[in-house]
Scaffold this active site. Sequence first.
Site, PDB file in Angstrom:
ATOM      1  N   HIS A 252       0.817  -1.203   0.000  1.00 25.71           N
ATOM      2  CA  HIS A 252       0.000   0.000   0.000  1.00 25.71           C
ATOM      3  C   HIS A 252       0.854   1.257   0.000  1.00 25.71           C
ATOM      4  CE1 HIS A 252      -3.126   2.787   0.896  1.00 25.71           C
ATOM      5  NE2 HIS A 252      -3.949   1.953   1.491  1.00 25.71           N
ATOM      6  N   CYS A 253       2.159   1.125   0.252  1.00 24.15           N
ATOM      7  CA  CYS A 253       2.950   2.338   0.538  1.00 24.15           C
ATOM      8  C   CYS A 253       3.900   2.751  -0.588  1.00 24.15           C
ATOM      9  CB  CYS A 253       3.731   2.132   1.825  1.00 24.15           C
ATOM     10  SG  CYS A 253       2.654   1.974   3.264  1.00 24.15           S
ATOM     11  N   ILE A 254       4.918   1.924  -0.858  1.00 25.26           N
ATOM     12  CA  ILE A 254       6.006   2.383  -1.746  1.00 25.26           C
ATOM     13  C   ILE A 254       5.514   2.682  -3.172  1.00 25.26           C
ATOM     14  CG2 ILE A 254       8.348   1.856  -2.583  1.00 25.26           C
ATOM     15  CD1 ILE A 254       8.189   2.159   0.466  1.00 25.26           C
TER      16      ILE A 254
END
Length: 396
Positions: A252-254
């Site tokens: 979900h982040c990088i």
Amino acid sequence: MRVAIIGQGYVGLTIAVGAAGAGHSVVGFDVNDALVAQLNSGKSHIEGVADTDLAGFISAGSYLASYDPSVLDGCDVIVIAVPTPLDADRNPDLSYVHASSDLISQHVKSPSLIVNESTSYPGTLRKEIAARIKGVEHLYASSPERVDPGNTDWGTKNTPRLIGGLTPAAVAKAREFYASFCDKIVEVSSPEVAEAAKIFENTFRQVNIALVNEFAQIADALGISGREVLDAAATKPYGFMPFNPGPGVGGHCIPVDPSYLAHVANEVGVPATFIKRANEVNLAMPAYVVKRVVAGSGGSVKDKKVVVVGVSYKSNVADTRETPATAVIDLLREQGATVNWHDELVGTWRGETSSPIAGADIAVVVTKHDGVDLDAVNACGYVFDCTGHLAGADGI
Ligand SMILES: NC(=O)c1ccc[n+]([C@@H]2O[C@H](COP(=O)([O-])OP(=O)(O)OC[C@H]3O[C@@H](n4cnc5c(N)ncnc54)[C@H](O)[C@@H]3O)[C@@H](O)[C@H]2O)c1
């Protein structure tokens, strides 16, 4: 304190359990009623929260999941921990954050501390949350979550926690809450600084991963081992930080957060050139992997049986969001290969189930979980390793 956490996913459930463990009375609010029922039966859906802990807090009366928004009223603290994905044009999709703010606006009539932990660009707390919530004088703070699912060394307790508030009173109340279950609180001068710090941390990773991914391709073309070079460079005791090449970036982040930074950068007229280029490099890695697999398999994978080993985006977690395995599998199928995948943590994904490794002509290791049968992988006719764990195999 009486605490409500909006969103009971990776972040929200982790915080809920942390707060319950500190003696707060916690309600985990989520719009997914099946998830609420599962949590209330004491079954966690994420790796970092054990069923026994959850069940213990439920029976002690310190945790309850609910989909009834009336539970939000009367809380000392309300934490927002909802998805912040990209839309189809890779622009920020704040619809979940807006929906959470609207729920607070409609259902919360007594003043509370509203904290946003969802990752977003600077200005989100002020302009997209506080400005939307009408009628009650709440306190507002931003405390972006830094949790790294599956990381057993660094968790909610020992990862320093950033706090930026709209007022000193908001910062003081947020400090009181988080200090009850986090070892170190770092106050910054505004919510915008806290929000920007979080997305810059992830942008730093995204850009460095892209750099090693490009370097891995250069090293291979030069006929040297990129990983050996990186290990050699990492012996320098200062001024170098190792990152690993791989088949792309997931989770979900990088793959997502840097585009939030690029979005605001664009709005203020500064092009985020590194983010754009890093996205291009990372998104092109599955095609590079498939090109190498085809080359290593005698120039064609047509009608060959391929098993992709590990389809979640990182080791020892079941999260398949944005996983590069999707593109690796689809591109191999476009080349005429018969592709199955093996991942017992994931089990079922895209309407398919995990298959055995044995019997494949080609194994492509995208993610290596603990306990995966490496003997079975090595028994396949050709092995391509994206993880650096299989000594002697072809790979990046
Ligand atoms: N997963 C991570 O590793 C991680 C790490 C740091 C920060 N974050 C950030 O934290 C935020 C949440 O991520 P996550 O991984 O926990 O997401 P998730 O998808 O695991 O969980 C989000 C939960 O929110 C619920 N939800 C959606 N809309 C809602 C609403 N209006 N009201 C109540 N519940 C709602 C969903 O049903 C879901 O259960 C995102 O901004 C993410 O970028 C995630």
